[in-house]
Design a protein around this motif. Structure first.
Motif, short mmCIF file in Angstrom:
data_model
loop_
_atom_site.label_atom_id
_atom_site.label_comp_id
_atom_site.label_asym_id
_atom_site.label_seq_id
_atom_site.Cartn_x
_atom_site.Cartn_y
_atom_site.Cartn_z
N GLU A 136 5.53 2.95 13.24
CA GLU A 136 5.14 3.90 12.71
C GLU A 136 5.95 3.72 10.74
OE1 GLU A 136 8.31 7.68 10.83
OE2 GLU A 136 8.88 5.99 11.47
N SER A 137 6.33 2.35 10.92
CA SER A 137 6.57 1.80 9.74
C SER A 137 5.23 1.11 9.45
CB SER A 137 8.20 0.44 9.90
OG SER A 137 8.75 0.92 9.85
N ARG A 138 4.39 0.30 9.54
CA ARG A 138 2.68 -0.46 9.85
C ARG A 138 1.80 1.19 9.39
NH1 ARG A 138 3.99 -2.95 14.45
NH2 ARG A 138 2.76 -1.68 16.24
N ALA A 139 1.92 2.10 10.09
CA ALA A 139 1.33 3.67 9.61
C ALA A 139 1.52 3.55 8.04
CB ALA A 139 1.63 4.18 10.28
N LEU A 140 2.79 3.79 7.69
CA LEU A 140 3.31 4.26 6.31
C LEU A 140 3.01 2.87 5.35
CD1 LEU A 140 6.73 5.73 7.17
CD2 LEU A 140 4.77 6.87 6.26
N PHE A 141 2.99 1.99 5.48
CA PHE A 141 2.16 0.73 4.87
C PHE A 141 0.49 0.75 4.91
CE2 PHE A 141 7.13 -1.56 5.20
CZ PHE A 141 6.74 -2.43 3.63
N GLU A 142 -0.02 0.64 5.71
CA GLU A 142 -1.22 1.14 5.49
C GLU A 142 -1.28 2.39 4.42
OE1 GLU A 142 -1.95 1.09 9.72
OE2 GLU A 142 -2.08 -1.13 10.10
N ALA A 143 -1.03 3.81 4.86
CA ALA A 143 -1.27 4.07 3.99
C ALA A 143 -1.10 4.55 2.53
CB ALA A 143 -0.25 5.54 4.46
N TYR A 144 -0.26 3.46 2.45
CA TYR A 144 0.06 3.12 0.78
C TYR A 144 -0.68 2.37 0.10
CZ TYR A 144 2.18 0.84 -3.10
OH TYR A 144 2.66 0.55 -4.17
N ALA A 145 -0.96 1.24 1.18
CA ALA A 145 -2.59 -0.20 0.50
C ALA A 145 -4.19 1.33 0.58
CB ALA A 145 -2.44 -0.47 1.73
N ASP A 146 -3.55 2.15 1.82
CA ASP A 146 -4.84 3.47 1.04
C ASP A 146 -4.91 3.58 -0.20
OD1 ASP A 146 -5.92 2.25 4.00
OD2 ASP A 146 -5.26 4.32 4.90
N GLY A 147 -4.06 3.93 -0.63
CA GLY A 147 -3.22 5.08 -1.29
C GLY A 147 -4.07 4.17 -3.16
N VAL A 148 -3.78 2.55 -2.95
CA VAL A 148 -3.98 2.03 -3.96
C VAL A 148 -5.47 1.74 -3.54
CG1 VAL A 148 -3.32 -0.52 -4.58
CG2 VAL A 148 -1.88 0.65 -3.41
N ASN A 149 -6.10 1.73 -3.26
CA ASN A 149 -7.24 1.29 -2.77
C ASN A 149 -8.03 2.03 -3.01
OD1 ASN A 149 -6.80 -1.09 -2.16
ND2 ASN A 149 -6.67 -0.90 -0.01
N ALA A 150 -7.10 3.27 -3.14
CA ALA A 150 -8.57 5.05 -3.34
C ALA A 150 -8.45 4.88 -4.84
CB ALA A 150 -7.77 5.73 -3.12
N TYR A 151 -7.53 4.27 -5.57
CA TYR A 151 -7.58 4.35 -6.54
C TYR A 151 -8.66 2.85 -8.02
CZ TYR A 151 -6.18 4.96 -11.86
OH TYR A 151 -6.02 5.01 -13.58
N LEU A 152 -7.90 1.73 -6.44
CA LEU A 152 -9.04 1.38 -7.14
C LEU A 152 -11.03 1.12 -6.90
CD1 LEU A 152 -7.01 -2.37 -6.20
CD2 LEU A 152 -6.57 -1.03 -8.07
N ASP A 153 -11.01 1.93 -5.71
CA ASP A 153 -12.88 1.30 -5.61
C ASP A 153 -13.82 2.21 -6.46
OD1 ASP A 153 -12.02 1.42 -3.09
OD2 ASP A 153 -11.64 3.18 -2.29
N SER A 154 -13.43 2.60 -7.56
CA SER A 154 -14.69 3.43 -8.65
C SER A 154 -13.87 3.26 -9.53
CB SER A 154 -13.86 4.74 -8.21
OG SER A 154 -13.13 5.34 -8.71
N ARG A 155 -13.44 1.94 -9.76
CA ARG A 155 -13.06 1.42 -11.15
C ARG A 155 -13.17 -0.14 -11.93
NH1 ARG A 155 -9.50 5.82 -10.20
NH2 ARG A 155 -9.54 7.32 -11.63
N GLU A 156 -13.80 -0.35 -12.87
CA GLU A 156 -13.73 -1.80 -12.72
C GLU A 156 -12.16 -2.35 -13.14
OE1 GLU A 156 -15.83 -2.05 -16.65
OE2 GLU A 156 -17.14 -1.93 -14.90
N ALA A 157 -12.08 -3.40 -13.30
CA ALA A 157 -10.97 -4.10 -13.80
C ALA A 157 -10.26 -4.11 -15.18
CB ALA A 157 -11.11 -6.18 -14.08
N SER A 158 -11.67 -3.26 -16.39
CA SER A 158 -10.94 -2.97 -17.68
C SER A 158 -10.28 -1.65 -17.23
CB SER A 158 -12.02 -3.48 -18.99
OG SER A 158 -13.14 -2.42 -17.97
N GLN A 159 -10.85 -1.08 -16.25
CA GLN A 159 -9.79 0.08 -16.26
C GLN A 159 -8.92 0.02 -15.32
OE1 GLN A 159 -13.38 1.55 -14.20
NE2 GLN A 159 -13.34 3.40 -15.72
N LEU A 160 -8.33 -0.95 -15.25
CA LEU A 160 -7.29 -1.12 -14.34
C LEU A 160 -5.87 -1.74 -14.97
CD1 LEU A 160 -8.38 -2.34 -11.39
CD2 LEU A 160 -7.77 0.54 -10.94
#
Length: 867
Positions: A136-160
């Motif tokens: 269960e904890s691994r699933a929550l850590f993976e979900a958190y990482a998915d959320g971070v990457n969802a924000y990164l996906d469409s943005r270049e570094a200068s937008q972060l």
């Protein structure tokens, strides 16, 4: 150079270029600095979600997240953290992986940090911890990482982050790597390192032996036992008449080469980055008061972790709410979180509030190892091979650096890591070496955090806890860093629980050094090896104590000799004792304690230092009228209770006297690495020396044909402080103010100290003068040995990094404040919008119920599932 200033030199170069850009195009600069700012309103479609998520933010930008599943909550938290603070997250993961050089390029301090962290293997251990976590904890850590990457996906570094734009001027940034769960787990190692106690004390004792000519008794004088009869433990004895703790006697035989190896290990420790802060000021206050003494009839809990000063501040704030508690959605919690880590670290849910302070358990031991030219070391009567590996450190725009890492059965060898101390592991050894081929001594480090554990599980367990049994179960998983947990429930319980993985040290009656972890120990003697860890069930705890309150502020947990041995090197308890006095006084007066009272208590500025030292200072004959003008301030101050407030002239003078007294007393005997920082240990040292006017410490060996005594040194300190403040604050003592010296100046890790004024103005919040000080409840710590440009530096080095006061009788009446703000973007309105209130000792309403959150909401962003 300390890890907190890793990028200082780079910052100067980068900032100089940035100034040119600012001058050349103000409009372009404005676009670049605002480009990373997130949109707090509107809608976004995220394919990773299973249903709609709402993110409501109040007028300070604090997000309250509502979802229908635990995984969606964590996805949204990751998304929000990336919005608010991705550069901070990215910088931290480079530090914890030993990859700062890969981010910033050729930089001596960055490389030194990478070398030490690669040697310790923080990320290697985090990778091993992944498989230990529950599914269960691994699933929550993976979900958190998915959320971070969802924000990164469409943005270049200068937008972060604008930091990427700046760094891109002088380095090749490349692609921003996706976030992984291991990036989050590695952050736990940084937490554990910064909060590991006894490291400087253990190496400091060994270093002091050489400086003091082998006089062990004098070493003991500057590392005194905890004064438990004066400052009570967390779980006090039935009465306060118990004798003070004792420290094991030491002989510390130091054959040739040992001192060099120890000092080399100390240099490596000093080079390690401190992301949470460093020094004696790193601690916390926490207390909990039973409902019989509160305004609502249910408990009040308060907490204010004392950590390093930075911009942005260390904490983020968040609420994680299930719209309905079900088997799929189990969280309803709010509090302070770390960007890069899912869940809430300190806060409350609907039924339980908890606070954390550093336990201070001794979880690190240094082992002297006899190493040989053929790559072996001594274990008992045998020579066994060192474990070896090679690490490659990538340097952005430079040449890769190869690092040879060696380890014994006790852990990695930490002496000789840095180039200027590399010879320590092969120091020349005179005739009579232990055996042929003996190469010298090395220092290996055993640290509980280098054994993989399940602290990642503990965070979620604590977020869901509802009673003492749940807290104990979470504490059993909370292995590193070892923390004190105070808690309170809506059922009316208050309690304390000590978690943490604490080593069991075997008693060695006839050994060359104490077996309690206070000194480096001989690695070849198996009697000094750890014998497992203290069972979780044996760790100290308390529930509903008779006196009706609990204070945990880094003091001793139990009277000496009771319970498992945790350490002998505690904070010396002046903050905790002052809080006990405030709470017991309020109870005696019939004051109904509430969140407002608790917040005021956390801002108390009474100085225990002054209470102990000023009477002795006032007994000194001061013939010079010019100096007596300043000394008279202390007499008036005593009548006011020694309040170290920002507007106090006496507080400024006393601080200067204290710093000069420490220098006059100890600088002639101790090396700069052991210079007194003025923390609580030094108050106990000086307090005991005051009783011995002719003690050798009072004599200043720098004077010729003169032996000083106590009163001569006290007078010299009074005179030196008067002259110093005359130069810095003016001739008239009535015009002096502590806050003019004692300034909190949070700095950005890249665009911080030493940058040109326009950049400093942009990236660093305006400094604020504050009251308080070291070992004061309002713990705005400073280093009494620090100087800047030849003058003593009273600037704040550690702060109450947040304050919270929770009313279990009405959670919506709780209060909280962050050090700077929730945003990590310098151009954001919420970058430092809480700093002024924090400095003034104020706090903001902390809404928790949906109705209160809706009422406080200034914006709503909807994260939609594409279906």
């Amino acid at each position: 150079m300390r890890g907190s200033h890793l990028l200082q030199r780079l910052a100067i170069v980068v900032a100089a270029v940035l100034v040119v850009i600012l001058v050349a195009g103000v409009a372009l600069a404005a676009v670049l600095v605002r480009r990373p700012l997130p949109d707090y309103g509107g809608e976004t479609t995220l394919r990773i979600l299973s249903s709609e998520v709402e993110v409501l933010r109040d007028e300070r930008g604090v997000p309250q997240i509502y979802a229908d599943t635990d995984t969606d909550l964590m996805r949204a938290q990751g998304y929000v953290h990336a919005q608010d603070r991705f550069f901070e997250m990215d910088y931290r993961r480079h530090v914890t992986a030993g990859r700062v050089s890969e981010l910033v390029g050729e930089n001596e301090s960055a490389l030194a940090a990478d070398q030490v962290i690669r040697t310790l293997g923080w990320r290697r251990v985090a990778e091993q911890e992944w498989d230990l976590l529950s599914e269960e904890s691994r699933a929550l850590f993976e979900a958190y990482a998915d959320g971070v990457n969802a924000y990164l996906d469409s943005r270049e570094a200068s937008q972060l982050g604008v930091e990427y734009t700046v760094l891109g001027i002088v380095t090749d940034l490349g692609e921003i790597a996706p976030w992984t769960p291991i990036d989050s787990l590695a952050w736990l190692k940084a937490m554990a390192w910064d909060l590991a106690a006894n490291v400087d004390d253990e190496l400091g004792r060994a270093t002091a032996v050489r400086a003091l000519g082998g006089d062990i008794s004098r070493v003991g004088q500057i590392y005194p036992a905890y004064p438990e009869a004066q400052n009570l433990p967390i779980i006090p004895p039935p009465d306060a008449t118990d004798p003070e703790a004792t420290v094991e006697d030491a002989s510390w035989p130091a054959p040739a080469g040992v001192a060099d190896a120890v000092e080399s290990a100390h240099a490596a420790v000093q080079a390690t980055p401190r992301l949470l802060g460093e020094g004696e000021g790193i601690g916390s206050n926490s207390f909990v008061v039973s409902g019989e003494h509160t305004a609502t009839g249910l408990p009040v809990l308060a907490n204010d972790p004392h950590l390093g000063i930075s911009a942005p501040g260390i904490w983020h704030q968040v609420g994680l709410h299930c719209r309905e508690i079900t088997t799929l959605c189990t969280f309803d919690v709010a509090g302070f979180d770390f960007a890069g880590m899912p869940g809430v670290i300190i806060g409350h849910n609907a039924e339980l509030a908890w606070g954390l302070t550093n336990l201070g358990a001794d979880v690190v031991d240094f082992f002297l190892e006899r190493v040989y030219d053929d790559g072996t070391y001594l274990r008992g009567d045998e020579r066994v091979p060192l474990t070896r590996r090679t690490e490659t450190i990538a340097v952005n725009g430079g040449t890769d650096v190869s690092l040879a890492v060696a380890a014994t059965s006790h852990g990695p060898i930490v002496s000789g890591i840095l180039p200027d101390t590399a010879a320590a592991n092969s120091s020349p050894v005179p005739d009579g070496s232990p055996s042929p081929g003996f190469g010298g001594y090395a220092v290996a480090m055993s640290w509980t955090a280098l054994t993989p554990g399940r602290t990642g599980d503990a965070i979620f367990a604590l977020n869901r806890a509802t009673n003492a049994e749940d807290v104990a179960a979470a504490a059993a998983l909370f292995e590193v860093p070892a923390q004190n947990i105070v808690f309170a429930t809506t059922d009316g319980d208050i309690g304390y629980q000590a978690p943490g993985r604490v080593p069991v040290r075997q008693a060695v009656a006839d050994g060359p050094v104490p077996s309690d972890g206070s000194w480096p120990r001989p690695g070849w003697d198996g009697r000094y090896d750890w014998a497992g860890y203290v069972p979780a069930a044996d760790m100290p705890s308390a529930l509903n104590p008779e006196e009706g309150f609990i204070v945990a502020a880094n003091q001793a947990v139990l009277p000496a000799g009771q319970g498992p041995f945790l350490t002998g090197d505690w904070d010396y308890g002046f903050r905790s004792q002052r809080l006990r006095e405030l709470i017991s006084g309020a109870i005696a007066d019939g004051t109904a304690i509430d969140a407002e009272w608790a917040n005021a208590a956390m801002n108390d500025e009474a100085s225990a230092y002054a209470e102990h030292l000023v009477p002795a200072l006032l007994d000194v004959t001061v013939p010079d009228a010019f100096v007596r003008e300043a000394v008279d301030l202390l007499e008036e101050w005593a009548a006011d209770g020694y309040q170290q407030s920002g507007d106090s002239a006496a507080a400024a003078y006393f601080a200067a006297v204290w710093a000069n007294l420490l220098d006059l007393t100890f600088a002639d005997d101790l090396p700069a690495t052991l210079a007194p920082d003025g923390g609580s240990r030094w108050l106990v040292v000086v307090d005991r020396l005051l009783e011995d006017p002719t003690n050798a410490w009072w004599d200043d060996r720098r004077t010729i044909n003169l032996v000083e005594s106590r009163d001569e040194i006290l007078l010299q300190a009074l005179v030196a402080a008067r002259n110093e403040l005359t130069q810095t604050l003016g001739k008239n003592p009535e015009d002096w103010q502590w806050s003019r010296l004692h300034v909190a100046a949070p700095q950005h890790p890249v665009l911080g100290d030493g940058v040109p004024a326009p950049v400093s103005w942009f990236a660093n919040p305006s400094p604020v003068g504050v009251g308080g000080g070291s070992s004061i409840v309002n713990a705005t710590g400073w280093d009494a040995s620090a100087e800047v440009e030849g003058r003593r530096d009273y600037r704040v080095t550690s702060v109450p990094s947040m304050r919270m006061a929770v009313e279990l009788g009405d959670l919506d009446r709780s209060l909280w404040v962050n050090f700077t703000g929730v945003s990590g973007h310098p151009a954001d309105d919420h970058y430092a919008d809480q700093l002024g209130a924090w400095a003034a000792g104020e706090a903001f309403p902390w809404p928790f119920s949906r109705a209160a959150v809706d009422e406080a909401a200034a914006s709503t962003r909807t994260l939609r599932h594409p279906g």
